[in-house]
Motif scaffolding. Sequence first.
Motif, PDB file in Angstrom:
ATOM      1  N   ILE A  21       0.863  -1.183   0.000  1.00  0.00           N
ATOM      2  CA  ILE A  21       0.000   0.000   0.000  1.00  0.00           C
ATOM      3  C   ILE A  21       0.900   1.234   0.000  1.00  0.00           C
ATOM      4  O   ILE A  21       1.839   1.318   0.789  1.00  0.00           O
ATOM      5  N   GLU A  22       0.590   2.179  -0.885  1.00  0.00           N
ATOM      6  CA  GLU A  22       1.411   3.381  -1.005  1.00  0.00           C
ATOM      7  C   GLU A  22       0.668   4.623  -0.542  1.00  0.00           C
ATOM      8  O   GLU A  22      -0.524   4.771  -0.811  1.00  0.00           O
ATOM      9  N   CYS A  23       1.399   5.497   0.096  1.00  0.00           N
ATOM     10  CA  CYS A  23       0.864   6.814   0.437  1.00  0.00           C
ATOM     11  C   CYS A  23       1.853   7.878  -0.003  1.00  0.00           C
ATOM     12  O   CYS A  23       3.026   7.831   0.379  1.00  0.00           O
ATOM     13  N   ARG A  24       1.360   8.815  -0.796  1.00  0.00           N
ATOM     14  CA  ARG A  24       2.195   9.896  -1.306  1.00  0.00           C
ATOM     15  C   ARG A  24       1.617  11.237  -0.881  1.00  0.00           C
ATOM     16  O   ARG A  24       0.419  11.480  -1.023  1.00  0.00           O
ATOM     17  N   SER A  25       2.490  12.083  -0.375  1.00  0.00           N
ATOM     18  CA  SER A  25       2.076  13.459  -0.105  1.00  0.00           C
ATOM     19  C   SER A  25       2.324  14.245  -1.383  1.00  0.00           C
ATOM     20  O   SER A  25       3.446  14.289  -1.890  1.00  0.00           O
ATOM     21  N   LEU A  26       1.279  14.832  -1.923  1.00  0.00           N
ATOM     22  CA  LEU A  26       1.355  15.399  -3.274  1.00  0.00           C
ATOM     23  C   LEU A  26       1.918  16.809  -3.317  1.00  0.00           C
ATOM     24  O   LEU A  26       2.521  17.211  -4.299  1.00  0.00           O
ATOM     25  N   ASP A  27       1.689  17.603  -2.312  1.00  0.00           N
ATOM     26  CA  ASP A  27       2.114  18.992  -2.392  1.00  0.00           C
ATOM     27  C   ASP A  27       2.806  19.474  -1.129  1.00  0.00           C
ATOM     28  O   ASP A  27       2.865  20.678  -0.865  1.00  0.00           O
ATOM     29  N   PHE A  28       3.314  18.540  -0.364  1.00  0.00           N
ATOM     30  CA  PHE A  28       4.095  18.910   0.810  1.00  0.00           C
ATOM     31  C   PHE A  28       5.001  17.739   1.155  1.00  0.00           C
ATOM     32  O   PHE A  28       4.834  16.631   0.653  1.00  0.00           O
ATOM     33  N   GLN A  29       5.953  18.014   2.000  1.00  0.00           N
ATOM     34  CA  GLN A  29       6.872  16.970   2.429  1.00  0.00           C
ATOM     35  C   GLN A  29       6.455  16.439   3.790  1.00  0.00           C
ATOM     36  O   GLN A  29       6.241  17.209   4.730  1.00  0.00           O
ATOM     37  N   ALA A  30       6.336  15.144   3.858  1.00  0.00           N
ATOM     38  CA  ALA A  30       5.890  14.508   5.088  1.00  0.00           C
ATOM     39  C   ALA A  30       7.060  13.775   5.728  1.00  0.00           C
ATOM     40  O   ALA A  30       7.403  12.683   5.312  1.00  0.00           O
ATOM     41  N   THR A  31       7.641  14.404   6.722  1.00  0.00           N
ATOM     42  CA  THR A  31       8.755  13.743   7.395  1.00  0.00           C
ATOM     43  C   THR A  31       8.279  12.582   8.242  1.00  0.00           C
ATOM     44  O   THR A  31       9.029  11.650   8.510  1.00  0.00           O
ATOM     45  N   THR A  32       7.029  12.662   8.659  1.00  0.00           N
ATOM     46  CA  THR A  32       6.463  11.600   9.481  1.00  0.00           C
ATOM     47  C   THR A  32       5.148  11.131   8.883  1.00  0.00           C
ATOM     48  O   THR A  32       4.303  11.940   8.506  1.00  0.00           O
ATOM     49  N   MET A  33       5.005   9.815   8.816  1.00  0.00           N
ATOM     50  CA  MET A  33       3.763   9.208   8.333  1.00  0.00           C
ATOM     51  C   MET A  33       3.289   8.201   9.378  1.00  0.00           C
ATOM     52  O   MET A  33       4.098   7.441   9.936  1.00  0.00           O
ATOM     53  N   PHE A  34       2.006   8.227   9.624  1.00  0.00           N
ATOM     54  CA  PHE A  34       1.415   7.277  10.560  1.00  0.00           C
ATOM     55  C   PHE A  34       0.565   6.275   9.779  1.00  0.00           C
ATOM     56  O   PHE A  34      -0.121   6.635   8.824  1.00  0.00           O
TER      57      PHE A  34
END
Lengths: 115, 115
Positions: A21-34
């Motif tokens: 399963i993929e999660c992409r932040s499209l218009d910001f940088q996500a240093t942390t993902m839950f």
Amino acid sequence: GAVVSQHPSRVICKSGTSVKIECRSLDFQATTMFWYRQFPKQSLMLMATSNEGSKATYEQGVEKDKFLINHASLTLSTLTVTSAHPEDSSFYICSADRGPGGGYTFGSGTRLTVV
Amino acid sequence: AQSVTQPDIHITVSEGASLELRCNYSYGATPYLFWYVQSPGQGLQLLLKYFSGDTLVQGIKGFEAEFKRSQSSFNLRKPSVHWSDAAEYFCAVGVSPAAGNKLTFGGGTRVLVKP
């Protein structure tokens, strides 16, 4: 703005196979993902916290060898369910931390069914 | 550790009537509080959040919530409910708005809207 794209939205797989399963932040940088798991008609349970470039931190009771999390870039985090079994069937949701004051942006979720 | 309680599992309200969803939290310091809405099979959408300042917070879709420290509550309200408000609502508490801090969710309240 602040969109997290989660794919696939639905997946059916055979028991014993692996699913990514993929999660992409499209218009910001996500240093942390839950990464959360949600059983039908229940609340969200945090599975793990991933920080870009480092190993994920798993919540108690979550098998890290079964739920592999990779956060290799600031815009992409993946959850791989390895050797899936029917009891892994659930709704999986990611959430990206947008930084101080920014709150959290959730993906649209992935419905995993293991048959 | 923080915890969140949503006492009402289901609420049924007539369209046009007012709505109040209860949320109580447990945390030793000032919490950061959120309300999210989830439509079936979807991710979570942020309705509003409280970090500090004015204890009455305005959100999207006509929702508001009031932080009451003395009661450890953060109840969500809407003066007039629309049929599209039928969904699951989650209250969540975080220890900090900064990156890397996880949310703890309440059990959710399912709102049904009668025509």
